[in-house]
Design a protein around this motif. Structure first.
Motif, short mmCIF file in Angstrom:
data_model
loop_
_atom_site.label_atom_id
_atom_site.label_comp_id
_atom_site.label_asym_id
_atom_site.label_seq_id
_atom_site.Cartn_x
_atom_site.Cartn_y
_atom_site.Cartn_z
N LYS A 119 114.36 49.76 -65.62
CA LYS A 119 114.70 51.12 -66.07
C LYS A 119 115.70 51.15 -67.23
CE LYS A 119 116.07 55.61 -64.28
NZ LYS A 119 116.42 56.39 -63.10
N PHE A 120 116.66 50.21 -67.24
CA PHE A 120 117.79 50.32 -68.17
C PHE A 120 117.93 49.15 -69.15
CE2 PHE A 120 119.16 53.05 -64.65
CZ PHE A 120 119.56 54.19 -65.34
N LYS A 121 116.96 48.24 -69.23
CA LYS A 121 117.14 47.05 -70.08
C LYS A 121 117.39 47.39 -71.54
CE LYS A 121 112.21 46.40 -70.63
NZ LYS A 121 111.08 45.84 -69.98
N ASP A 122 116.85 48.49 -72.03
CA ASP A 122 117.05 48.89 -73.42
C ASP A 122 117.98 50.09 -73.55
OD1 ASP A 122 115.31 46.87 -74.42
OD2 ASP A 122 113.58 48.12 -73.89
N ALA A 123 118.66 50.46 -72.48
CA ALA A 123 119.50 51.65 -72.46
C ALA A 123 120.83 51.41 -73.17
CB ALA A 123 119.76 52.08 -71.01
N THR A 124 121.44 52.49 -73.58
CA THR A 124 122.78 52.42 -74.16
C THR A 124 123.80 52.27 -73.03
OG1 THR A 124 123.18 54.79 -74.05
CG2 THR A 124 122.09 53.95 -76.06
N ASP A 125 125.01 51.87 -73.40
CA ASP A 125 126.08 51.78 -72.41
C ASP A 125 126.33 53.15 -71.77
OD1 ASP A 125 126.31 49.12 -73.05
OD2 ASP A 125 128.23 49.32 -74.11
N GLU A 126 126.25 54.20 -72.57
CA GLU A 126 126.46 55.56 -72.04
C GLU A 126 125.42 55.91 -70.98
OE1 GLU A 126 126.54 58.13 -75.44
OE2 GLU A 126 128.64 57.66 -75.87
N ASP A 127 124.17 55.52 -71.21
CA ASP A 127 123.13 55.77 -70.21
C ASP A 127 123.41 55.00 -68.92
OD1 ASP A 127 121.72 57.43 -71.95
OD2 ASP A 127 120.40 55.81 -72.65
N ILE A 128 123.84 53.76 -69.07
CA ILE A 128 124.13 52.93 -67.90
C ILE A 128 125.30 53.49 -67.10
CG2 ILE A 128 124.97 50.64 -67.18
CD1 ILE A 128 123.22 49.48 -69.44
N GLU A 129 126.28 54.08 -67.78
CA GLU A 129 127.44 54.66 -67.09
C GLU A 129 127.05 55.75 -66.10
OE1 GLU A 129 130.28 55.95 -70.01
OE2 GLU A 129 130.73 53.90 -70.64
N HIS A 130 125.88 56.32 -66.26
CA HIS A 130 125.45 57.40 -65.37
C HIS A 130 124.55 56.94 -64.23
CE1 HIS A 130 127.32 60.31 -67.96
NE2 HIS A 130 126.70 59.77 -69.00
N CYS A 131 124.26 55.66 -64.16
CA CYS A 131 123.37 55.19 -63.09
C CYS A 131 124.17 54.90 -61.82
CB CYS A 131 122.57 53.97 -63.54
SG CYS A 131 123.46 52.41 -63.60
N GLU A 132 123.46 54.86 -60.72
CA GLU A 132 124.08 54.65 -59.40
C GLU A 132 124.76 53.29 -59.30
OE1 GLU A 132 122.65 54.41 -54.77
OE2 GLU A 132 121.48 55.65 -56.13
N ALA A 133 124.16 52.26 -59.89
CA ALA A 133 124.75 50.92 -59.82
C ALA A 133 126.12 50.89 -60.50
CB ALA A 133 123.81 49.90 -60.48
N PHE A 134 126.25 51.60 -61.59
CA PHE A 134 127.53 51.67 -62.29
C PHE A 134 128.57 52.31 -61.39
CE2 PHE A 134 130.76 53.65 -64.86
CZ PHE A 134 131.03 52.72 -65.84
N GLN A 135 128.21 53.38 -60.73
CA GLN A 135 129.15 54.08 -59.85
C GLN A 135 129.57 53.18 -58.68
OE1 GLN A 135 130.30 56.89 -61.04
NE2 GLN A 135 128.78 56.79 -62.67
N LYS A 136 128.62 52.43 -58.14
CA LYS A 136 128.92 51.51 -57.04
C LYS A 136 129.89 50.42 -57.50
CE LYS A 136 126.66 48.36 -53.79
NZ LYS A 136 125.39 47.75 -53.40
N GLU A 152 138.05 49.38 -66.79
CA GLU A 152 137.10 49.31 -65.68
C GLU A 152 135.68 49.59 -66.16
OE1 GLU A 152 138.69 51.93 -62.67
OE2 GLU A 152 140.30 50.52 -62.18
N ASN A 153 135.50 50.54 -67.06
CA ASN A 153 134.17 50.82 -67.61
C ASN A 153 133.63 49.60 -68.34
OD1 ASN A 153 134.14 53.38 -66.59
ND2 ASN A 153 134.36 54.41 -68.55
N LYS A 154 134.45 48.92 -69.13
CA LYS A 154 134.02 47.71 -69.85
C LYS A 154 133.57 46.63 -68.86
CE LYS A 154 136.94 48.27 -73.93
NZ LYS A 154 138.09 47.71 -74.68
N ILE A 155 134.31 46.49 -67.78
CA ILE A 155 133.97 45.48 -66.77
C ILE A 155 132.65 45.84 -66.10
CG2 ILE A 155 134.67 44.52 -64.53
CD1 ILE A 155 137.62 44.84 -65.63
N ASN A 156 132.48 47.10 -65.71
CA ASN A 156 131.24 47.54 -65.06
C ASN A 156 130.03 47.32 -65.97
OD1 ASN A 156 132.77 48.44 -62.87
ND2 ASN A 156 132.91 50.51 -63.66
N ILE A 157 130.15 47.72 -67.23
CA ILE A 157 129.05 47.53 -68.19
C ILE A 157 128.76 46.05 -68.36
CG2 ILE A 157 128.42 47.74 -70.64
CD1 ILE A 157 128.06 50.36 -69.13
#
Length: 177
Positions: A119-136, A152-157
């Motif tokens: 789903k996210f292999k070509d996504a931007t970092d901003e798109d990834i920030e909104h996914c459930e895995a990022f929140q977890k 923390e956002n840099k680490i999650n990404i």
């Protein structure tokens, strides 16, 4: 053979690969502040992402595509970090300095990574920030590292991008002619 952070930093800055021996090398991780140790003969990749927090503090994220052990986060000065390569066995061992180590063996499960990758292999970092895995991940990272939200956002990404890279390298080998 020992590779200190100052050497690894040059690999990132110059995008020049270090050939360790006939079957292994250290190269920059595309699009990240990090390196990967690659062993061609067994398709093993060990990844290290460097997230600078301040002049004296950083988080080093380590994972691979072959052990299934998850993620290791080291909070330490970058100047203290190095890894050592056993060139006879093509194995890498690392030292993170006097900082703290946090293990996230189950931060992302393999089956979840496949779906995320698709789903996210070509996504931007901003798109990834909104996914459930990022929140977890954010819950884990916030609880154990207590950094500012930007760090923390840099680490999650970085962890999600490393998961994608490990998944791709484990499942989609390049054919060399």
């Amino acid at each position: 053979m020992i590779f200190k952070y100052d050497c690894l930093e040059k690999v990132v800055a110059t995008n020049k690969t270090i050939k360790v021996n006939d079957s292994s090398s250290i190269k920059k991780i595309e699009g990240m502040n990090g390196v990967e140790y690659v062993t061609d003969k067994e398709n093993r990749h060990d990844y290290y992402a460097f997230i600078k927090i301040s002049d004296s503090d950083a988080v080093i994220i380590n994972t691979d595509n072959h052990t299934g052990m998850g993620y290791f986060l080291f909070r330490s000065a970058l100047s203290e970090f190095y890894f050592e390569v056993n060139t006879d066995a093509d194995l890498v061992d690392f030292y993170d300095g006097p900082g703290e180590e946090i293990d996230f063996p189950d931060a992302m499960e393999h089956d979840d990574i496949k779906a995320l990758y698709d789903k996210f292999k070509d996504a931007t970092d901003e798109d990834i920030e909104h996914c459930e895995a990022f929140q977890k991940l954010d819950t884990y990272v916030s609880k154990y590292l207590s950094l500012d939200s930007e760090a923390e956002n840099k680490i999650n990404i970085a962890m999600i991008r490393l998961a994608f890279l490990a998944y791709k390298d484990a499942n989609f080998q390049e054919i060399k002619l």
